[in-house]
Design a protein around this motif. Sequence first.
Motif, PDB file in Angstrom:
ATOM      1  N   GLY A  83      30.190  -1.085   9.238  1.00 47.87           N
ATOM      2  CA  GLY A  83      29.464  -2.338   9.141  1.00 47.87           C
ATOM      3  C   GLY A  83      29.110  -2.961  10.478  1.00 47.87           C
ATOM      4  O   GLY A  83      28.242  -3.833  10.544  1.00 47.87           O
ATOM      5  N   ASP A  84      29.776  -2.525  11.551  1.00 52.68           N
ATOM      6  CA  ASP A  84      29.471  -3.043  12.883  1.00 52.68           C
ATOM      7  C   ASP A  84      28.326  -2.298  13.558  1.00 52.68           C
ATOM      8  O   ASP A  84      27.922  -2.665  14.666  1.00 52.68           O
ATOM      9  CB  ASP A  84      30.697  -2.916  13.802  1.00 52.68           C
ATOM     10  CG  ASP A  84      31.862  -3.781  13.356  1.00 52.68           C
ATOM     11  OD1 ASP A  84      31.612  -4.812  12.722  1.00 52.68           O
ATOM     12  OD2 ASP A  84      33.020  -3.418  13.645  1.00 52.68           O
ATOM     13  N   ILE A  85      27.829  -1.243  12.919  1.00 48.63           N
ATOM     14  CA  ILE A  85      26.902  -0.321  13.574  1.00 48.63           C
ATOM     15  C   ILE A  85      25.488  -0.509  13.042  1.00 48.63           C
ATOM     16  O   ILE A  85      25.247  -0.474  11.831  1.00 48.63           O
ATOM     17  CB  ILE A  85      27.331   1.142  13.360  1.00 48.63           C
ATOM     18  CG1 ILE A  85      28.790   1.343  13.788  1.00 48.63           C
ATOM     19  CG2 ILE A  85      26.395   2.085  14.105  1.00 48.63           C
ATOM     20  CD1 ILE A  85      29.082   1.009  15.242  1.00 48.63           C
ATOM     21  N   ALA A  86      24.540  -0.672  13.956  1.00 54.69           N
ATOM     22  CA  ALA A  86      23.115  -0.625  13.630  1.00 54.69           C
ATOM     23  C   ALA A  86      22.529   0.636  14.248  1.00 54.69           C
ATOM     24  O   ALA A  86      22.896   1.028  15.354  1.00 54.69           O
ATOM     25  CB  ALA A  86      22.393  -1.855  14.161  1.00 54.69           C
ATOM     26  N   LEU A  87      21.615   1.262  13.528  1.00 53.21           N
ATOM     27  CA  LEU A  87      20.910   2.441  14.026  1.00 53.21           C
ATOM     28  C   LEU A  87      19.526   1.986  14.475  1.00 53.21           C
ATOM     29  O   LEU A  87      18.697   1.593  13.664  1.00 53.21           O
ATOM     30  CB  LEU A  87      20.832   3.509  12.930  1.00 53.21           C
ATOM     31  CG  LEU A  87      22.201   3.966  12.411  1.00 53.21           C
ATOM     32  CD1 LEU A  87      22.040   4.904  11.218  1.00 53.21           C
ATOM     33  CD2 LEU A  87      23.019   4.636  13.517  1.00 53.21           C
ATOM     34  N   VAL A  88      19.321   1.999  15.774  1.00 56.39           N
ATOM     35  CA  VAL A  88      18.131   1.408  16.390  1.00 56.39           C
ATOM     36  C   VAL A  88      17.330   2.490  17.118  1.00 56.39           C
ATOM     37  O   VAL A  88      17.801   3.618  17.276  1.00 56.39           O
ATOM     38  CB  VAL A  88      18.540   0.272  17.356  1.00 56.39           C
ATOM     39  CG1 VAL A  88      19.196  -0.870  16.585  1.00 56.39           C
ATOM     40  CG2 VAL A  88      19.492   0.777  18.440  1.00 56.39           C
ATOM     41  N   PRO A  89      16.127   2.184  17.582  1.00 54.18           N
ATOM     42  CA  PRO A  89      15.292   3.229  18.191  1.00 54.18           C
ATOM     43  C   PRO A  89      15.836   3.794  19.507  1.00 54.18           C
ATOM     44  O   PRO A  89      15.586   4.951  19.827  1.00 54.18           O
ATOM     45  CB  PRO A  89      13.951   2.534  18.417  1.00 54.18           C
ATOM     46  CG  PRO A  89      13.931   1.416  17.438  1.00 54.18           C
ATOM     47  CD  PRO A  89      15.343   0.958  17.320  1.00 54.18           C
ATOM     48  N   GLN A 233      31.600  -8.628  14.469  1.00 57.17           N
ATOM     49  CA  GLN A 233      31.190  -9.521  13.385  1.00 57.17           C
ATOM     50  C   GLN A 233      30.891 -10.949  13.823  1.00 57.17           C
ATOM     51  O   GLN A 233      29.840 -11.499  13.456  1.00 57.17           O
ATOM     52  CB  GLN A 233      32.257  -9.501  12.281  1.00 57.17           C
ATOM     53  CG  GLN A 233      31.805 -10.142  10.969  1.00 57.17           C
ATOM     54  CD  GLN A 233      31.969 -11.651  10.990  1.00 57.17           C
ATOM     55  OE1 GLN A 233      32.868 -12.168  11.664  1.00 57.17           O
ATOM     56  NE2 GLN A 233      31.101 -12.360  10.265  1.00 57.17           N
ATOM     57  N   PRO A 234      31.727 -11.620  14.607  1.00 53.55           N
ATOM     58  CA  PRO A 234      31.385 -13.019  14.948  1.00 53.55           C
ATOM     59  C   PRO A 234      30.054 -13.164  15.666  1.00 53.55           C
ATOM     60  O   PRO A 234      29.367 -14.180  15.508  1.00 53.55           O
ATOM     61  CB  PRO A 234      32.557 -13.442  15.853  1.00 53.55           C
ATOM     62  CG  PRO A 234      33.680 -12.535  15.479  1.00 53.55           C
ATOM     63  CD  PRO A 234      33.027 -11.220  15.155  1.00 53.55           C
ATOM     64  N   TRP A 235      29.663 -12.150  16.444  1.00 51.59           N
ATOM     65  CA  TRP A 235      28.411 -12.249  17.201  1.00 51.59           C
ATOM     66  C   TRP A 235      27.205 -11.880  16.347  1.00 51.59           C
ATOM     67  O   TRP A 235      26.090 -12.300  16.656  1.00 51.59           O
ATOM     68  CB  TRP A 235      28.478 -11.370  18.444  1.00 51.59           C
ATOM     69  CG  TRP A 235      29.368 -11.955  19.495  1.00 51.59           C
ATOM     70  CD1 TRP A 235      30.640 -11.555  19.805  1.00 51.59           C
ATOM     71  CD2 TRP A 235      29.084 -13.071  20.338  1.00 51.59           C
ATOM     72  NE1 TRP A 235      31.165 -12.345  20.787  1.00 51.59           N
ATOM     73  CE2 TRP A 235      30.229 -13.285  21.150  1.00 51.59           C
ATOM     74  CE3 TRP A 235      27.980 -13.902  20.502  1.00 51.59           C
ATOM     75  CZ2 TRP A 235      30.289 -14.301  22.101  1.00 51.59           C
ATOM     76  CZ3 TRP A 235      28.043 -14.912  21.446  1.00 51.59           C
ATOM     77  CH2 TRP A 235      29.176 -15.107  22.231  1.00 51.59           C
ATOM     78  N   ARG A 236      27.409 -11.121  15.286  1.00 50.20           N
ATOM     79  CA  ARG A 236      26.268 -10.785  14.416  1.00 50.20           C
ATOM     80  C   ARG A 236      25.646 -12.048  13.844  1.00 50.20           C
ATOM     81  O   ARG A 236      24.442 -12.143  13.666  1.00 50.20           O
ATOM     82  CB  ARG A 236      26.713  -9.850  13.282  1.00 50.20           C
ATOM     83  CG  ARG A 236      26.985  -8.432  13.726  1.00 50.20           C
ATOM     84  CD  ARG A 236      26.876  -7.458  12.570  1.00 50.20           C
ATOM     85  NE  ARG A 236      27.810  -7.710  11.491  1.00 50.20           N
ATOM     86  CZ  ARG A 236      29.056  -7.247  11.440  1.00 50.20           C
ATOM     87  NH1 ARG A 236      29.533  -6.517  12.434  1.00 50.20           N
ATOM     88  NH2 ARG A 236      29.844  -7.497  10.401  1.00 50.20           N
ATOM     89  N   GLU A 237      26.483 -13.023  13.538  1.00 45.23           N
ATOM     90  CA  GLU A 237      25.993 -14.266  12.961  1.00 45.23           C
ATOM     91  C   GLU A 237      25.290 -15.144  13.999  1.00 45.23           C
ATOM     92  O   GLU A 237      24.534 -16.044  13.642  1.00 45.23           O
ATOM     93  CB  GLU A 237      27.162 -15.035  12.345  1.00 45.23           C
ATOM     94  CG  GLU A 237      27.875 -14.272  11.236  1.00 45.23           C
ATOM     95  CD  GLU A 237      29.112 -15.002  10.748  1.00 45.23           C
ATOM     96  OE1 GLU A 237      29.414 -16.080  11.315  1.00 45.23           O
ATOM     97  OE2 GLU A 237      29.765 -14.504   9.818  1.00 45.23           O
ATOM     98  N   ARG A 263      21.141  -8.858   5.375  1.00 45.48           N
ATOM     99  CA  ARG A 263      22.456  -8.224   5.365  1.00 45.48           C
ATOM    100  C   ARG A 263      23.394  -8.881   6.376  1.00 45.48           C
ATOM    101  O   ARG A 263      22.976  -9.342   7.436  1.00 45.48           O
ATOM    102  CB  ARG A 263      22.334  -6.740   5.724  1.00 45.48           C
ATOM    103  CG  ARG A 263      21.487  -5.937   4.765  1.00 45.48           C
ATOM    104  CD  ARG A 263      21.646  -4.466   5.064  1.00 45.48           C
ATOM    105  NE  ARG A 263      20.553  -3.685   4.523  1.00 45.48           N
ATOM    106  CZ  ARG A 263      20.588  -2.368   4.320  1.00 45.48           C
ATOM    107  NH1 ARG A 263      21.677  -1.701   4.643  1.00 45.48           N
ATOM    108  NH2 ARG A 263      19.555  -1.731   3.839  1.00 45.48           N
ATOM    109  N   GLU A 264      24.674  -8.883   6.048  1.00 38.99           N
ATOM    110  CA  GLU A 264      25.679  -9.389   6.966  1.00 38.99           C
ATOM    111  C   GLU A 264      26.136  -8.310   7.939  1.00 38.99           C
ATOM    112  O   GLU A 264      26.671  -8.625   9.003  1.00 38.99           O
ATOM    113  CB  GLU A 264      26.881  -9.930   6.185  1.00 38.99           C
ATOM    114  CG  GLU A 264      26.549 -11.138   5.311  1.00 38.99           C
ATOM    115  CD  GLU A 264      27.767 -11.673   4.602  1.00 38.99           C
ATOM    116  OE1 GLU A 264      28.863 -11.093   4.779  1.00 38.99           O
ATOM    117  OE2 GLU A 264      27.636 -12.661   3.850  1.00 38.99           O
ATOM    118  N   SER A 265      25.931  -7.054   7.610  1.00 38.18           N
ATOM    119  CA  SER A 265      26.375  -5.939   8.449  1.00 38.18           C
ATOM    120  C   SER A 265      25.412  -5.721   9.611  1.00 38.18           C
ATOM    121  O   SER A 265      24.385  -6.404   9.750  1.00 38.18           O
ATOM    122  CB  SER A 265      26.465  -4.662   7.619  1.00 38.18           C
ATOM    123  OG  SER A 265      25.156  -4.216   7.277  1.00 38.18           O
TER     124      SER A 265
END
Length: 388
Positions: A83-89, A233-237, A263-265
């Motif tokens: 949930g902490d991972i984003a797949l970006v370009p 997580q705290p910084w995603r928000e 999404r919250e993830s």
Amino acid sequence: MSHFPTGAPSDEDIAAEFPSLERWTYVNHAAVSPWPSRTRRAVERFAAWNHQDGPANFLDWMANEQNLRERVARLLNATPDGGDIALVPNTTEGVNLVARGLDWQPGDNLVTATEEFPTNRMAWEALKARGISLRAVDLQSAADPEGALLDAMDGRTRVLAISSVRWTDGFRLDLGRLGKACRSAGVLFFVDAIQQFGALRIDVEADHIDCLAAGSHKWQMAPEGLGIFYCRQPWRERLEPLKRGWRMLERPFQFDDEHRPVRESGARFEPGTPNTLGQFALNASLSLQEDWGQDWFERRILANTDRLLKGIENLPGFEVTSNPDPDRRSGIVSVRPLDATPRAIVAALAERRVVAIPRGPRVRLSPHAYQGKPTVDQVLNALELAQK
């Protein structure tokens, strides 16, 4: 943190994964890497699916995407569900997600290093128009690089943004010391890890890292055009997503739903259609880290560095410009030719089928874990002959 010590590969295992060993002495992994055989097979399999069946295997594509998130999370010691991972370009996207996503206020500042890759200056320098000051610290002249970075911070510092391994000469920072200080001060600790992820172990929990970006084509040994972005997580928000699109929604396939919660993830930073082909390739490449063990990768890479440093010390006409301190070493060794230009040396190496790259006044060498003593010895021999 588990380092996946599932079994060191045999010479036959290595040769099967890296036929490039028979063709080149490739020591430019800090730029772009050859793929393992398993990555080629993953790409071919995905191409065959599309050629024969179109998107009939779409559910398998989605399962692979989730599997990749979880694998990256394990390798970074992040939340196991990915949930902490984003797949970006690419890495650049991750840098900009932080630079442009924070609620900056005039008078805020950020701290970084002077000799950063252009991306890690451009994204932050663009904030000057909003009244944000950039404090760039010269780490090469600092007796205590981490201390110099921390001393540059004050009560208006919002971000400390650094590369864990410097791209020019492989200088490695003590992330744990920096991260602990940032956490205490409430400063976002951002790490560009493209020159470390896939080579040396990195632990986002132990090092108190808030956000991290890396690509897929260097030490990660996968195609260009895909990257990872870790965000605690705290910084995603608190980070406003750069872009808006259907893929960032909690229910992305309910196209007629007028209620569109985000999404919250980490997937909240993925607005559009994913690079599915790249995901299959990167997942295959990173599986080597788990199959052969992160400890094995790190030991081999640091052994290569040690052998290069000792060998170059005995070569007339070259000066090592990488820091020899064991705590500062990475997979990159930079040398300065004393009697020739870096481009001339790199050209002479290429004539002997050794692939390196010039970086400023230096020649940058970056062998990977699947290589070893024979590769390093070939490089040292080619360097000696390159001057004749």
